[in-house]
Scaffold this motif. Structure first.
Motif, PDB file in Angstrom:
ATOM      1  N   ASP A  49      45.910  26.997  45.883  1.00 35.46           N
ATOM      2  CA  ASP A  49      44.635  27.863  46.291  1.00 35.46           C
ATOM      3  C   ASP A  49      44.601  28.855  45.514  1.00 35.46           C
ATOM      4  OD1 ASP A  49      44.547  26.225  48.454  1.00 35.46           O
ATOM      5  OD2 ASP A  49      45.451  27.648  50.133  1.00 35.46           O
ATOM      6  N   ALA A  50      45.702  29.631  44.902  1.00 34.48           N
ATOM      7  CA  ALA A  50      45.629  30.636  43.998  1.00 34.48           C
ATOM      8  C   ALA A  50      44.778  30.173  42.712  1.00 34.48           C
ATOM      9  CB  ALA A  50      47.010  31.331  43.681  1.00 34.48           C
ATOM     10  N   LYS A  51      45.204  28.865  42.454  1.00 36.09           N
ATOM     11  CA  LYS A  51      44.461  28.375  41.130  1.00 36.09           C
ATOM     12  C   LYS A  51      42.982  28.133  41.274  1.00 36.09           C
ATOM     13  CE  LYS A  51      44.600  24.265  38.079  1.00 36.09           C
ATOM     14  NZ  LYS A  51      44.915  23.080  38.010  1.00 36.09           N
ATOM     15  N   ASP A  52      42.670  27.673  42.545  1.00 34.02           N
ATOM     16  CA  ASP A  52      41.023  27.866  42.898  1.00 34.02           C
ATOM     17  C   ASP A  52      40.354  28.916  42.917  1.00 34.02           C
ATOM     18  OD1 ASP A  52      41.743  24.799  43.245  1.00 34.02           O
ATOM     19  OD2 ASP A  52      41.617  25.071  45.654  1.00 34.02           O
ATOM     20  N   ASP A  53      41.257  30.171  42.908  1.00 35.42           N
ATOM     21  CA  ASP A  53      40.678  31.287  42.912  1.00 35.42           C
ATOM     22  C   ASP A  53      40.616  31.977  41.784  1.00 35.42           C
ATOM     23  OD1 ASP A  53      40.269  31.200  45.746  1.00 35.42           O
ATOM     24  OD2 ASP A  53      41.960  32.245  46.553  1.00 35.42           O
ATOM     25  N   GLY A  54      41.198  31.131  40.853  1.00 37.25           N
ATOM     26  CA  GLY A  54      41.154  31.573  39.264  1.00 37.25           C
ATOM     27  C   GLY A  54      42.374  32.557  38.874  1.00 37.25           C
ATOM     28  N   LYS A  55      43.495  32.349  39.604  1.00 40.64           N
ATOM     29  CA  LYS A  55      44.983  32.881  39.251  1.00 40.64           C
ATOM     30  C   LYS A  55      45.881  31.754  38.741  1.00 40.64           C
ATOM     31  CE  LYS A  55      47.579  36.779  40.197  1.00 40.64           C
ATOM     32  NZ  LYS A  55      47.896  37.799  40.949  1.00 40.64           N
ATOM     33  N   SER A  56      46.116  31.724  37.373  1.00 41.10           N
ATOM     34  CA  SER A  56      47.262  30.707  36.876  1.00 41.10           C
ATOM     35  C   SER A  56      48.394  30.930  37.370  1.00 41.10           C
ATOM     36  CB  SER A  56      47.215  30.792  35.489  1.00 41.10           C
ATOM     37  OG  SER A  56      47.581  31.750  34.882  1.00 41.10           O
ATOM     38  N   ARG A  57      49.344  30.025  37.185  1.00 37.91           N
ATOM     39  CA  ARG A  57      50.817  30.146  37.545  1.00 37.91           C
ATOM     40  C   ARG A  57      51.536  31.105  36.611  1.00 37.91           C
ATOM     41  NH1 ARG A  57      53.397  24.505  40.202  1.00 37.91           N
ATOM     42  NH2 ARG A  57      51.502  24.355  41.417  1.00 37.91           N
ATOM     43  N   ILE A  99      53.882  35.906  47.748  1.00 41.23           N
ATOM     44  CA  ILE A  99      52.875  35.983  48.799  1.00 41.23           C
ATOM     45  C   ILE A  99      51.780  37.117  48.325  1.00 41.23           C
ATOM     46  CG2 ILE A  99      52.212  36.904  51.304  1.00 41.23           C
ATOM     47  CD1 ILE A  99      54.854  35.907  51.958  1.00 41.23           C
ATOM     48  N   ARG A 100      52.231  38.440  47.629  1.00 38.19           N
ATOM     49  CA  ARG A 100      51.606  39.486  47.253  1.00 38.19           C
ATOM     50  C   ARG A 100      50.820  38.923  45.996  1.00 38.19           C
ATOM     51  NH1 ARG A 100      56.231  43.879  47.670  1.00 38.19           N
ATOM     52  NH2 ARG A 100      55.650  44.715  50.032  1.00 38.19           N
ATOM     53  N   ALA A 101      51.570  38.199  45.078  1.00 37.68           N
ATOM     54  CA  ALA A 101      50.763  37.767  43.865  1.00 37.68           C
ATOM     55  C   ALA A 101      49.718  36.676  44.068  1.00 37.68           C
ATOM     56  CB  ALA A 101      51.922  37.045  42.917  1.00 37.68           C
ATOM     57  N   THR A 102      49.801  35.820  44.839  1.00 31.40           N
ATOM     58  CA  THR A 102      48.977  34.753  45.256  1.00 31.40           C
ATOM     59  C   THR A 102      47.919  35.219  46.390  1.00 31.40           C
ATOM     60  OG1 THR A 102      50.254  33.903  46.963  1.00 31.40           O
ATOM     61  CG2 THR A 102      50.486  33.051  44.941  1.00 31.40           C
ATOM     62  N   ALA A 103      48.243  36.545  47.339  1.00 32.62           N
ATOM     63  CA  ALA A 103      47.353  36.565  48.325  1.00 32.62           C
ATOM     64  C   ALA A 103      47.349  35.705  49.247  1.00 32.62           C
ATOM     65  CB  ALA A 103      45.970  37.295  47.767  1.00 32.62           C
ATOM     66  N   ALA A 104      48.333  34.808  49.478  1.00 33.56           N
ATOM     67  CA  ALA A 104      48.373  33.679  50.324  1.00 33.56           C
ATOM     68  C   ALA A 104      49.145  34.160  51.638  1.00 33.56           C
ATOM     69  CB  ALA A 104      49.107  32.660  49.757  1.00 33.56           C
ATOM     70  N   GLU A 105      48.370  34.970  52.444  1.00 31.22           N
ATOM     71  CA  GLU A 105      48.788  35.469  53.689  1.00 31.22           C
ATOM     72  C   GLU A 105      49.306  34.536  54.493  1.00 31.22           C
ATOM     73  OE1 GLU A 105      45.681  38.075  54.864  1.00 31.22           O
ATOM     74  OE2 GLU A 105      46.555  39.630  53.761  1.00 31.22           O
ATOM     75  N   GLU A 106      48.621  33.169  54.470  1.00 29.76           N
ATOM     76  CA  GLU A 106      49.100  32.024  55.198  1.00 29.76           C
ATOM     77  C   GLU A 106      50.734  31.765  55.026  1.00 29.76           C
ATOM     78  OE1 GLU A 106      44.865  31.564  53.913  1.00 29.76           O
ATOM     79  OE2 GLU A 106      46.806  31.879  53.018  1.00 29.76           O
ATOM     80  N   LEU A 107      51.217  32.038  53.978  1.00 33.53           N
ATOM     81  CA  LEU A 107      52.697  31.788  54.000  1.00 33.53           C
ATOM     82  C   LEU A 107      53.533  32.838  54.974  1.00 33.53           C
ATOM     83  CD1 LEU A 107      53.202  31.877  49.968  1.00 33.53           C
ATOM     84  CD2 LEU A 107      53.632  29.902  51.517  1.00 33.53           C
TER      85      LEU A 107
END
Length: 155
Positions: A49-57, A99-107
């Motif tokens: 999801d983060a990659k889809d939002d333009g943030k690389s690993r 969670i903070r770095a990806t903004a993946a609150e779903e986690l």
């Protein structure tokens, strides 16, 4: 020939869906199986999801490293998100940083869901408390009515 026109300015009441109240992924994201596999799957989803939002690993690893004050490599992130890498588990502080770095609150919903709990945004907490108080008031009123009925028969 009859031409029907659709009014684009009027809201379709049947298309409305309530906002999602709880935070978390659908059951199918974690899937079944061992806990370590479920963890790897939800991490992989958050990274996708983060990659889809333009943030690389690599960017996520750098962000996590800054947050934690230690080096987190892209390779380590890849191992945490891999079901095949059974020897690598994400530490709790790194989970929070991810969670903070990806903004993946779903986690946030993953762990509580295991125990039958749900995570809700703070803005809903008072609404839930109000509902619980109203339910408690109904229980008290029903109890009082039952007692009054029994007492009324004795008088």
């Amino acid at each position: 020939m009859t031409v029907t026109r659709r009014d684009n300015r009027t809201m379709d009441l049947l298309s409305w869906e309530p906002p999602q109240v709880t935070v978390g992924y659908n059951q199918d994201v974690a899937g079944r199986g061992a806990l370590d596999s479920k963890i790897a799957r939800v991490l992989a989803r958050a990274l996708r999801d983060a990659k889809d939002d333009g943030k690389s690993r690599a960017e996520i690893a750098a962000d996590m490293s800054r947050q934690l004050g230690r080096t987190i490599s892209e390779d380590v992130i890849n191992k945490w998100a891999s079901e095949a890498s059974g020897a690598h588990r994400i530490p709790l502080d790194a989970f929070i940083a991810l969670i903070r770095a990806t903004a993946a609150e779903e986690l946030l919903g993953f762990i509580p869901e295991i125990f039958g709990f749900a995570v809700v945004p703070e803005k809903y907490a008072e609404i839930i408390e109000m509902h619980l108080l109203e339910e408690h008031e109904k229980d008290i009123a029903a109890r009082k009515a039952a007692l009054a009925s029994r007492l009324g028969g004795r008088r």
